[in-house]
Design a protein around this motif. Structure first.
Motif, PDB file in Angstrom:
ATOM      1  N   PHE A  59       0.834  -1.196   0.000  1.00 20.72           N
ATOM      2  CA  PHE A  59       0.000   0.000   0.000  1.00 20.72           C
ATOM      3  C   PHE A  59       0.871   1.250   0.000  1.00 20.72           C
ATOM      4  O   PHE A  59       1.934   1.282   0.612  1.00 20.72           O
ATOM      5  N   ILE A  60       0.408   2.254  -0.767  1.00 21.27           N
ATOM      6  CA  ILE A  60       1.084   3.547  -0.844  1.00 21.27           C
ATOM      7  C   ILE A  60       0.033   4.646  -0.800  1.00 21.27           C
ATOM      8  O   ILE A  60      -1.143   4.412  -1.095  1.00 21.27           O
ATOM      9  N   GLY A  61       0.455   5.863  -0.448  1.00 21.97           N
ATOM     10  CA  GLY A  61      -0.467   6.981  -0.367  1.00 21.97           C
ATOM     11  C   GLY A  61      -0.263   7.984  -1.489  1.00 21.97           C
ATOM     12  O   GLY A  61       0.875   8.289  -1.854  1.00 21.97           O
ATOM     13  N   LEU A  62      -1.358   8.461  -2.045  1.00 15.45           N
ATOM     14  CA  LEU A  62      -1.336   9.549  -3.022  1.00 15.45           C
ATOM     15  C   LEU A  62      -1.856  10.781  -2.305  1.00 15.45           C
ATOM     16  O   LEU A  62      -3.044  10.883  -1.994  1.00 15.45           O
ATOM     17  N   THR A  63      -0.966  11.715  -2.022  1.00 15.51           N
ATOM     18  CA  THR A  63      -1.255  12.811  -1.096  1.00 15.51           C
ATOM     19  C   THR A  63      -1.956  13.987  -1.747  1.00 15.51           C
ATOM     20  O   THR A  63      -1.462  14.541  -2.722  1.00 15.51           O
ATOM     21  N   MET A  64      -3.110  14.355  -1.196  1.00 15.18           N
ATOM     22  CA  MET A  64      -3.878  15.538  -1.570  1.00 15.18           C
ATOM     23  C   MET A  64      -4.023  15.662  -3.087  1.00 15.18           C
ATOM     24  O   MET A  64      -3.621  16.650  -3.687  1.00 15.18           O
ATOM     25  N   VAL A  65      -4.617  14.637  -3.663  1.00 14.13           N
ATOM     26  CA  VAL A  65      -4.839  14.595  -5.107  1.00 14.13           C
ATOM     27  C   VAL A  65      -6.304  14.877  -5.419  1.00 14.13           C
ATOM     28  O   VAL A  65      -7.165  14.867  -4.520  1.00 14.13           O
ATOM     29  N   ASP A  66      -6.613  15.131  -6.677  1.00 17.05           N
ATOM     30  CA  ASP A  66      -7.995  15.310  -7.095  1.00 17.05           C
ATOM     31  C   ASP A  66      -8.726  13.975  -6.970  1.00 17.05           C
ATOM     32  O   ASP A  66      -8.309  12.979  -7.565  1.00 17.05           O
ATOM     33  N   ARG A  67      -9.800  13.964  -6.205  1.00 15.91           N
ATOM     34  CA  ARG A  67     -10.492  12.704  -5.901  1.00 15.91           C
ATOM     35  C   ARG A  67     -11.038  12.019  -7.143  1.00 15.91           C
ATOM     36  O   ARG A  67     -10.722  10.845  -7.401  1.00 15.91           O
ATOM     37  N   ASP A  68     -11.860  12.714  -7.913  1.00 17.99           N
ATOM     38  CA  ASP A  68     -12.587  12.069  -8.993  1.00 17.99           C
ATOM     39  C   ASP A  68     -11.667  11.575 -10.108  1.00 17.99           C
ATOM     40  O   ASP A  68     -11.779  10.434 -10.569  1.00 17.99           O
ATOM     41  N   SER A  69     -10.758  12.426 -10.561  1.00 20.53           N
ATOM     42  CA  SER A  69      -9.889  12.018 -11.663  1.00 20.53           C
ATOM     43  C   SER A  69      -8.927  10.914 -11.239  1.00 20.53           C
ATOM     44  O   SER A  69      -8.624   9.998 -12.018  1.00 20.53           O
ATOM     45  N   THR A  70      -8.462  10.978  -9.988  1.00 19.71           N
ATOM     46  CA  THR A  70      -7.523   9.950  -9.518  1.00 19.71           C
ATOM     47  C   THR A  70      -8.220   8.611  -9.332  1.00 19.71           C
ATOM     48  O   THR A  70      -7.685   7.559  -9.718  1.00 19.71           O
ATOM     49  N   LEU A  71      -9.411   8.614  -8.743  1.00 20.78           N
ATOM     50  CA  LEU A  71     -10.152   7.364  -8.593  1.00 20.78           C
ATOM     51  C   LEU A  71     -10.507   6.770  -9.949  1.00 20.78           C
ATOM     52  O   LEU A  71     -10.487   5.548 -10.123  1.00 20.78           O
ATOM     53  N   SER A  72     -10.815   7.632 -10.916  1.00 21.24           N
ATOM     54  CA  SER A  72     -11.102   7.157 -12.267  1.00 21.24           C
ATOM     55  C   SER A  72      -9.879   6.459 -12.859  1.00 21.24           C
ATOM     56  O   SER A  72      -9.975   5.377 -13.457  1.00 21.24           O
ATOM     57  N   GLN A  73      -8.714   7.066 -12.672  1.00 18.93           N
ATOM     58  CA  GLN A  73      -7.467   6.472 -13.163  1.00 18.93           C
ATOM     59  C   GLN A  73      -7.188   5.137 -12.471  1.00 18.93           C
ATOM     60  O   GLN A  73      -6.796   4.153 -13.108  1.00 18.93           O
ATOM     61  N   LEU A  74      -7.409   5.095 -11.164  1.00 18.70           N
ATOM     62  CA  LEU A  74      -7.144   3.875 -10.402  1.00 18.70           C
ATOM     63  C   LEU A  74      -8.114   2.758 -10.771  1.00 18.70           C
ATOM     64  O   LEU A  74      -7.714   1.594 -10.881  1.00 18.70           O
ATOM     65  N   ASN A  75      -9.380   3.106 -10.953  1.00 21.99           N
ATOM     66  CA  ASN A  75     -10.361   2.091 -11.335  1.00 21.99           C
ATOM     67  C   ASN A  75     -10.056   1.525 -12.722  1.00 21.99           C
ATOM     68  O   ASN A  75     -10.244   0.323 -12.978  1.00 21.99           O
ATOM     69  N   ALA A  76      -9.581   2.385 -13.620  1.00 23.71           N
ATOM     70  CA  ALA A  76      -9.198   1.914 -14.952  1.00 23.71           C
ATOM     71  C   ALA A  76      -8.000   0.975 -14.872  1.00 23.71           C
ATOM     72  O   ALA A  76      -7.887   0.010 -15.637  1.00 23.71           O
ATOM     73  N   GLN A  77      -7.097   1.246 -13.947  1.00 26.42           N
ATOM     74  CA  GLN A  77      -5.883   0.450 -13.801  1.00 26.42           C
ATOM     75  C   GLN A  77      -6.152  -0.879 -13.102  1.00 26.42           C
ATOM     76  O   GLN A  77      -5.663  -1.933 -13.525  1.00 26.42           O
ATOM     77  N   TYR A  78      -6.954  -0.833 -12.020  1.00 27.25           N
ATOM     78  CA  TYR A  78      -7.101  -2.007 -11.165  1.00 27.25           C
ATOM     79  C   TYR A  78      -8.477  -2.661 -11.197  1.00 27.25           C
ATOM     80  O   TYR A  78      -8.627  -3.795 -10.734  1.00 27.25           O
ATOM     81  N   GLY A  79      -9.497  -1.951 -11.680  1.00 22.53           N
ATOM     82  CA  GLY A  79     -10.848  -2.497 -11.634  1.00 22.53           C
ATOM     83  C   GLY A  79     -11.320  -2.660 -10.197  1.00 22.53           C
ATOM     84  O   GLY A  79     -11.071  -1.792  -9.347  1.00 22.53           O
TER      85      GLY A  79
END
Length: 263
Positions: A59-79
């Motif tokens: 596990f790693i932390g992504l600090t103070m990032v844009d919620r929606d765009s980052t979650l979209s990127q992560l969901n595309a990467q990991y499902g």
């Protein structure tokens, strides 16, 4: 006293991060969180590197990032295979924060014989007491070396009752690179209160004292604290100390291991 606390994976990761401390400190986009690696700008760092680090550490932390765009990127990467818990970001500057912290401190009346003190190099007893109190509050304890200030400027604020038991604690570090996106920012957190002394406003009090004393020691220009949106007590405590939520900004953990991380 244990240098590291947590389950087998958590301890192994803390040791690995300590071994990579010099490498982390050299990169403006990274920060040593003691318990976890923090990435400040995943786009600039490169998503291939983010995925690599998450696979390596669990596990790693992504600090103070844009919620929606980052979650979209992560969901595309990991499902649906990986969890992405996140914490709301609350920030403030000395002008807004210290006035409110002063009010909290002046309005809090401690029982007779109680003592509060902030340590930049706490001793082993104080460190252990704080780690145990963190665990009791569901907060993953920070490694002892980190709290001792061996890697980064660090502060541990502790409130002791009249029997010498720890009633509350909070900690902070100047963990961000001087050339990075959060240059001269303080990260504060780990606020924990002894269950026997709750509903006395001690969380706000120890957090306020930490922010006031760390400003005197480190002269930070901004501060970041984090809380889950459904943790009303933590959100209220942070706001009472003058920090305000940054709309749409969160700290996300890529948790490939599953299981509980921290409150």
């Amino acid at each position: 006293m244990s240098e590291y606390m947590g389950n087998e994976h958590a301890v192994a990761l803390q040791k690995a991060i300590r071994s990579r401390a010099t490498e982390i400190a050299a990169n403006p986009l990274l920060a040593n969180g003691g318990r976890i690696l923090n990435i400040l700008d995943p786009d600039a760092y490169g998503w291939a590197n983010v995925v690599r680090d998450a696979e390596r550490d669990g596990f790693i932390g992504l600090t103070m990032v844009d919620r929606d765009s980052t979650l979209s990127q992560l969901n595309a990467q990991y499902g649906n295979e990986v969890e992405f818990p996140y914490w709301e970001a609350f920030t403030g500057n000395p002008d807004s924060v210290l006035v409110e912290c002063s009010k909290v401190i002046s309005e809090t009346e401690l029982p007779k014989g109680w003592v509060i003190k902030s340590h930049t190099h706490p001793d082993e007893t104080i460190i252990h007491q704080s780690q145990v109190l963190n665990q009791e509050n569901g907060v993953a304890p920070t490694p002892a070396y980190y709290l001792r200030g061996e890697q980064l400027p660090s502060m541990l604020t502790c409130l002791l009752d009249n029997k010498g038991n720890m009633a509350a604690c909070a900690s902070a570090t100047m963990r961000y690179h001087s050339s990075g996106p959060l240059s001269n920012w303080l990260f504060a957190g780990g606020v924990s209160v002894n269950p026997e002394h709750r509903r006395m406003g001690l969380g706000s009090y120890v957090n306020a004292k930490l922010l006031e004393d760390s400003q005197n020691s480190f002269e930070w220009s901004s501060v970041l604290e984090q809380a889950k949106s459904d943790n009303a007590a933590s959100v209220g405590m942070i706001k009472r100390c003058g920090l305000r939520r940054q709309p749409g900004k969160v700290t996300i953990v890529i948790n490939t291991q599953g299981g509980y991380l921290t409150r």
